[in-house]
Write a protein that holds these residues in place. Structure first.
Motif, PDB file in Angstrom:
ATOM      1  N   GLY A  46       0.805  -1.215   0.000  1.00 22.87           N
ATOM      2  CA  GLY A  46       0.000   0.000   0.000  1.00 22.87           C
ATOM      3  C   GLY A  46       0.835   1.260   0.000  1.00 22.87           C
ATOM      4  O   GLY A  46       0.305   2.368   0.117  1.00 22.87           O
ATOM      5  N   ALA A  47       2.167   1.102  -0.132  1.00 29.89           N
ATOM      6  CA  ALA A  47       3.048   2.280  -0.161  1.00 29.89           C
ATOM      7  C   ALA A  47       2.719   3.139  -1.381  1.00 29.89           C
ATOM      8  O   ALA A  47       2.551   2.619  -2.479  1.00 29.89           O
ATOM      9  CB  ALA A  47       4.510   1.844  -0.205  1.00 29.89           C
ATOM     10  N   GLN A  48       2.641   4.455  -1.179  1.00 33.72           N
ATOM     11  CA  GLN A  48       2.364   5.368  -2.304  1.00 33.72           C
ATOM     12  C   GLN A  48       3.629   5.712  -3.067  1.00 33.72           C
ATOM     13  O   GLN A  48       3.560   6.190  -4.200  1.00 33.72           O
ATOM     14  CB  GLN A  48       1.747   6.680  -1.811  1.00 33.72           C
ATOM     15  N   VAL A  49       4.794   5.522  -2.450  1.00 29.80           N
ATOM     16  CA  VAL A  49       6.047   5.962  -3.062  1.00 29.80           C
ATOM     17  C   VAL A  49       7.183   5.123  -2.485  1.00 29.80           C
ATOM     18  O   VAL A  49       7.064   4.574  -1.388  1.00 29.80           O
ATOM     19  CB  VAL A  49       6.273   7.479  -2.784  1.00 29.80           C
ATOM     20  N   MET A  50       8.259   5.008  -3.257  1.00 34.80           N
ATOM     21  CA  MET A  50       9.463   4.342  -2.760  1.00 34.80           C
ATOM     22  C   MET A  50      10.655   5.281  -2.920  1.00 34.80           C
ATOM     23  O   MET A  50      10.773   5.972  -3.929  1.00 34.80           O
ATOM     24  CB  MET A  50       9.727   3.044  -3.524  1.00 34.80           C
ATOM     25  N   MET A  51      11.530   5.281  -1.914  1.00 41.56           N
ATOM     26  CA  MET A  51      12.809   5.971  -2.052  1.00 41.56           C
ATOM     27  C   MET A  51      13.880   4.893  -2.184  1.00 41.56           C
ATOM     28  O   MET A  51      13.945   3.977  -1.367  1.00 41.56           O
ATOM     29  CB  MET A  51      13.057   6.880  -0.848  1.00 41.56           C
ATOM     30  N   PHE A  52      14.694   4.996  -3.221  1.00 38.60           N
ATOM     31  CA  PHE A  52      15.559   3.892  -3.665  1.00 38.60           C
ATOM     32  C   PHE A  52      16.972   4.424  -3.807  1.00 38.60           C
ATOM     33  O   PHE A  52      17.225   5.346  -4.583  1.00 38.60           O
ATOM     34  CB  PHE A  52      15.017   3.396  -5.009  1.00 38.60           C
ATOM     35  N   SER A  53      17.897   3.842  -3.055  1.00 33.62           N
ATOM     36  CA  SER A  53      19.290   4.273  -3.060  1.00 33.62           C
ATOM     37  C   SER A  53      20.116   3.401  -3.993  1.00 33.62           C
ATOM     38  O   SER A  53      19.942   2.183  -4.034  1.00 33.62           O
ATOM     39  CB  SER A  53      19.814   4.149  -1.624  1.00 33.62           C
ATOM     40  N   THR A  54      21.020   3.999  -4.751  1.00 30.63           N
ATOM     41  CA  THR A  54      21.882   3.212  -5.626  1.00 30.63           C
ATOM     42  C   THR A  54      23.254   3.853  -5.770  1.00 30.63           C
ATOM     43  O   THR A  54      23.400   5.061  -5.602  1.00 30.63           O
ATOM     44  CB  THR A  54      21.224   3.009  -7.010  1.00 30.63           C
ATOM     45  N   GLY A  55      24.248   3.002  -6.039  1.00 29.60           N
ATOM     46  CA  GLY A  55      25.603   3.497  -6.271  1.00 29.60           C
ATOM     47  C   GLY A  55      26.065   3.198  -7.684  1.00 29.60           C
ATOM     48  O   GLY A  55      26.674   4.020  -8.360  1.00 29.60           O
ATOM     49  N   ARG A  56      25.753   1.979  -8.153  1.00 22.07           N
ATOM     50  CA  ARG A  56      26.147   1.567  -9.503  1.00 22.07           C
ATOM     51  C   ARG A  56      25.225   2.149 -10.566  1.00 22.07           C
ATOM     52  O   ARG A  56      25.612   2.293 -11.721  1.00 22.07           O
ATOM     53  CB  ARG A  56      26.118   0.032  -9.624  1.00 22.07           C
ATOM     54  N   GLY A  57      23.938   2.400 -10.169  1.00 22.45           N
ATOM     55  CA  GLY A  57      23.002   2.985 -11.112  1.00 22.45           C
ATOM     56  C   GLY A  57      21.887   2.044 -11.507  1.00 22.45           C
ATOM     57  O   GLY A  57      21.937   1.422 -12.570  1.00 22.45           O
ATOM     58  N   ALA A  58      20.842   1.904 -10.661  1.00 23.99           N
ATOM     59  CA  ALA A  58      19.668   1.087 -10.973  1.00 23.99           C
ATOM     60  C   ALA A  58      18.593   2.007 -11.554  1.00 23.99           C
ATOM     61  O   ALA A  58      18.175   2.944 -10.890  1.00 23.99           O
ATOM     62  CB  ALA A  58      19.152   0.407  -9.705  1.00 23.99           C
ATOM     63  N   PRO A  59      18.165   1.762 -12.785  1.00 23.76           N
ATOM     64  CA  PRO A  59      17.244   2.704 -13.418  1.00 23.76           C
ATOM     65  C   PRO A  59      15.751   2.437 -13.212  1.00 23.76           C
ATOM     66  O   PRO A  59      14.932   3.314 -13.429  1.00 23.76           O
ATOM     67  CB  PRO A  59      17.578   2.569 -14.904  1.00 23.76           C
ATOM     68  N   GLN A  60      15.363   1.225 -12.771  1.00 29.36           N
ATOM     69  CA  GLN A  60      13.959   0.829 -12.920  1.00 29.36           C
ATOM     70  C   GLN A  60      13.035   1.356 -11.829  1.00 29.36           C
ATOM     71  O   GLN A  60      13.453   1.628 -10.722  1.00 29.36           O
ATOM     72  CB  GLN A  60      13.853  -0.696 -12.976  1.00 29.36           C
ATOM     73  N   GLY A  61      11.748   1.459 -12.199  1.00 20.66           N
ATOM     74  CA  GLY A  61      10.708   1.841 -11.254  1.00 20.66           C
ATOM     75  C   GLY A  61       9.657   0.760 -11.164  1.00 20.66           C
ATOM     76  O   GLY A  61       9.956  -0.419 -11.369  1.00 20.66           O
ATOM     77  N   PHE A  62       8.429   1.171 -10.857  1.00 22.89           N
ATOM     78  CA  PHE A  62       7.318   0.223 -10.720  1.00 22.89           C
ATOM     79  C   PHE A  62       6.082   0.845 -11.356  1.00 22.89           C
ATOM     80  O   PHE A  62       5.906   2.063 -11.290  1.00 22.89           O
ATOM     81  CB  PHE A  62       7.075  -0.087  -9.234  1.00 22.89           C
ATOM     82  N   PRO A  63       5.203   0.012 -11.944  1.00 20.58           N
ATOM     83  CA  PRO A  63       4.083   0.593 -12.703  1.00 20.58           C
ATOM     84  C   PRO A  63       3.221   1.586 -11.927  1.00 20.58           C
ATOM     85  O   PRO A  63       2.840   2.629 -12.478  1.00 20.58           O
ATOM     86  CB  PRO A  63       3.255  -0.639 -13.103  1.00 20.58           C
ATOM     87  N   SER A  64       2.904   1.301 -10.669  1.00 21.89           N
ATOM     88  CA  SER A  64       1.945   2.162  -9.969  1.00 21.89           C
ATOM     89  C   SER A  64       2.550   2.922  -8.796  1.00 21.89           C
ATOM     90  O   SER A  64       1.831   3.588  -8.061  1.00 21.89           O
ATOM     91  CB  SER A  64       0.778   1.311  -9.443  1.00 21.89           C
ATOM     92  N   MET A  65       3.855   2.822  -8.601  1.00 22.83           N
ATOM     93  CA  MET A  65       4.482   3.443  -7.430  1.00 22.83           C
ATOM     94  C   MET A  65       5.696   4.236  -7.904  1.00 22.83           C
ATOM     95  O   MET A  65       6.651   3.652  -8.414  1.00 22.83           O
ATOM     96  CB  MET A  65       4.905   2.341  -6.449  1.00 22.83           C
ATOM     97  N   PRO A  66       5.662   5.571  -7.759  1.00 24.43           N
ATOM     98  CA  PRO A  66       6.847   6.345  -8.141  1.00 24.43           C
ATOM     99  C   PRO A  66       8.055   5.905  -7.319  1.00 24.43           C
ATOM    100  O   PRO A  66       7.923   5.686  -6.104  1.00 24.43           O
ATOM    101  CB  PRO A  66       6.482   7.795  -7.817  1.00 24.43           C
ATOM    102  N   VAL A  67       9.195   5.765  -7.962  1.00 24.23           N
ATOM    103  CA  VAL A  67      10.417   5.322  -7.292  1.00 24.23           C
ATOM    104  C   VAL A  67      11.467   6.422  -7.450  1.00 24.23           C
ATOM    105  O   VAL A  67      11.884   6.724  -8.564  1.00 24.23           O
ATOM    106  CB  VAL A  67      10.918   3.984  -7.872  1.00 24.23           C
ATOM    107  N   ILE A  68      11.847   7.028  -6.321  1.00 24.00           N
ATOM    108  CA  ILE A  68      12.788   8.159  -6.329  1.00 24.00           C
ATOM    109  C   ILE A  68      14.202   7.614  -6.169  1.00 24.00           C
ATOM    110  O   ILE A  68      14.520   6.983  -5.160  1.00 24.00           O
ATOM    111  CB  ILE A  68      12.463   9.141  -5.181  1.00 24.00           C
ATOM    112  N   LYS A  69      15.059   7.867  -7.150  1.00 26.47           N
ATOM    113  CA  LYS A  69      16.419   7.327  -7.127  1.00 26.47           C
ATOM    114  C   LYS A  69      17.389   8.328  -6.505  1.00 26.47           C
ATOM    115  O   LYS A  69      17.561   9.449  -7.010  1.00 26.47           O
ATOM    116  CB  LYS A  69      16.875   6.986  -8.554  1.00 26.47           C
ATOM    117  N   ILE A  70      18.006   7.898  -5.403  1.00 30.37           N
ATOM    118  CA  ILE A  70      19.018   8.706  -4.717  1.00 30.37           C
ATOM    119  C   ILE A  70      20.366   8.047  -5.009  1.00 30.37           C
ATOM    120  O   ILE A  70      20.590   6.896  -4.626  1.00 30.37           O
ATOM    121  CB  ILE A  70      18.787   8.719  -3.193  1.00 30.37           C
TER     122      ILE A  70
END
Lengths: 392, 100
Positions: free
Chosen positions: A300-324
């Motif tokens: 039921g999460a409305q949003v995800m905050m996603f940390s990366t170092g190498r560079g992960a580009p993907q998101g999810f169809p119904s949940m915005p994924v913020i790349k830090i």
């Protein structure tokens, strides 16, 4: 002083940050029909997974639960179930449970309708009706405590634990203090750091939550070891190792930094919803992106905050994924995929708190409707449901 | 030229993480601890960005420490200034191969 965002209030009281019609195949065999519907009708997204038939009852229930939870998630305003007709999932239950939240939900059955083209036509008609029905809904002002944020790290390197995960930990602490809900997972990446998490459990290391943390880590480690191999071939990944992470323990100790410092309220199973639970929670998930992103959206999460170092580009169809992004070199190369540069912390140009505040401000903008890079690029095609048993 | 930095996160740590590009054997690196104290060391081989070096001598079988916690153990005797990675240290968790 309170923080607010602009969200879509659903009939069951939950608040969405997006307003989408979800096309939900009840089985992999219905994916092609679902994809044709999504291509034609604006405002739809599809959950194109690979499960739903010839699995053990335990897994068929997991798939049914997860698809139902995705349909109930607040970023979804209406849902269209695409059933083949002979699958193992309980598609009627999915329809009933989504309708019980008060939102529109329809179902098409490919075999009953007379095959592919007729099902596509019926599905386009239904999806078009629902998009027109929900697209006029206005956003309203809601308190930040109505937020449930998922957090994750992926394609990690040694900058993750020293920069980007520290930023997410800062935001997680701030949200918990504001009465919101934060959920993290990746049980595999607790190995070597589980004692630190267990000590943060409500009731302490020896209480039920602390003991549950040890239990899920033990089960995950035994599953990985049951094959009799060294996990190092798969975790850390070759990319993690190229990024300087030498062991699962090092990866874990960097990964758990993103959970911040607040007490851990409890442990959710993969199929549990956690919307509005308040405080910091764990969800028992693997680390791989398609399965954890699905599990978190189904929470039921409305949003995800996603940390990366190498560079992960993907998101999810119904949940915005913020790349830090924690690695300044990666940010320089992949700016069109990364939403925020935390590499400035490694370079000594900004503090964790400064970048943490930037991330919090960006989070509010994204909740209000601003697209993340993976949303704008439509880079969210891969999702899947974490199953335990074999395909039979 | 910019100072080449390696960060030592915790006082218990016997490795530090190099955050500098193109570090070559024989280069001097400044190891910075969490209080900002600097400890210069000569590295004995090329070290890629984000990889680790030993802050002190680490005997074979001793724990490799980062974040104040064990991240595995030394496979061989490691000297201060050595590059530390999968070639000379190993994980101790998730090792299904050890149960055979």
């Amino acid at each position: 002083m309170g923080y607010t965002f602009q969200g879509y209030r659903r009939p069951d009281g939950r608040v969405g940050a997006r307003n989408l019609v979800a096309v939900i195949p009840s089985v992999i065999c219905a994916n092609d029909v679902g994809q044709a519907i999504c291509r034609q009708v604006q405002g739809t997204i599809g959950y194109f997974h690979h499960q739903g038939c010839c699995q053990l009852p335990l897994d068929l229930k997991r798939v049914t639960d997860t698809l139902s939870n995705l349909g109930q998630s607040p970023n979804v305003g209406a849902a269209l179930i695409v059933s083949l007709g002979c699958e193992g999932t309980d598609h009627e239950r999915i329809v009933e449970e989504i309708r019980a939240t008060g939102k529109p939900c329809e179902i098409i059955r490919i075999q009953e309708l007379g095959g592919t083209s007729r099902a596509i036509q019926a599905g386009i008609d239904a999806a078009q009706r629902m998009v027109k029905e929900i697209s006029g809904q206005q956003r309203e002002t809601v308190d930040i405590s109505e937020l449930t944020m998922a957090i994750k790290c992926g394609a990690s390197d040694t900058t993750s634990g020293m920069a980007s995960n520290c930023v997410i930990g800062y935001v997680a602490d701030k949200l918990v203090d504001l009465g919101a809900t934060v959920i993290f997972g990746e049980t595999t990446e607790f190995l070597g750091g589980e004692h630190i998490l267990a000590r943060r459990a409500v009731g302490g290391e020896n209480g039920p939550v602390g003991q549950k943390i040890y239990q899920i880590v033990d089960e995950m480690e035994k599953r990985a070891m049951a094959i009799g191999e060294d996990m190092r071939g798969g975790q850390p990944t070759p990319g993690n190792i190229a990024g300087g992470l030498s062991s699962i323990e090092e990866k874990s100790l960097g990964a758990i930094v993103k959970s911040g410092h607040r007490p851990i309220q409890g442990v959710l199973d993969y199929c549990d919803q956690g919307y509005g639970n308040k405080g910091l929670w764990i969800k028992d998930t693997p680390g791989r992106e398609p399965e954890i992103l699905t599990g978190m959206a189904a929470t039921g999460a409305q949003v995800m905050m996603f940390s990366t170092g190498r560079g992960a580009p993907q998101g999810f169809p119904s949940m915005p994924v913020i790349k830090i992004c924690g690695n300044p070199n990666t940010y320089e190369r992949m700016q069109h995929d990364m939403d925020l540069n935390a590499g400035v912390i490694i370079e000594g140009k900004k503090s964790i708190e400064e970048v943490g505040e930037e991330a919090f401000a960006l989070l509010l903008e994204v909740l209000n409707g601003r697209m993340t890079n993976n949303e704008a690029l439509g880079y969210y095609g891969s999702m899947d449901i974490f199953c335990l048993g074999p395909v039979i | 030229m910019d100072v080449k930095l390696a960060l030592r996160v915790d006082d218990l740590d016997n490795v530090a993480t190099v955050f500098a590009n193109e570090v070559k054997a024989g280069d001097e690196i400044e190891i910075r601890d969490k209080r900002g104290h600097l400890d210069p060391v000569i590295v004995h081989s090329d070290v890629p960005y984000g990889h680790k070096i030993a802050v002190v001598d680490i005997p074979k079988g001793a724990h490799i420490m980062k974040y104040g916690e064990s991240i595995g153990e030394a496979d061989v005797d490691i000297k201060r200034g050595d590059y530390v990675h999968v070639h000379n240290m190993k994980a101790l968790r998730g090792r299904g191969d050890l149960g055979k």
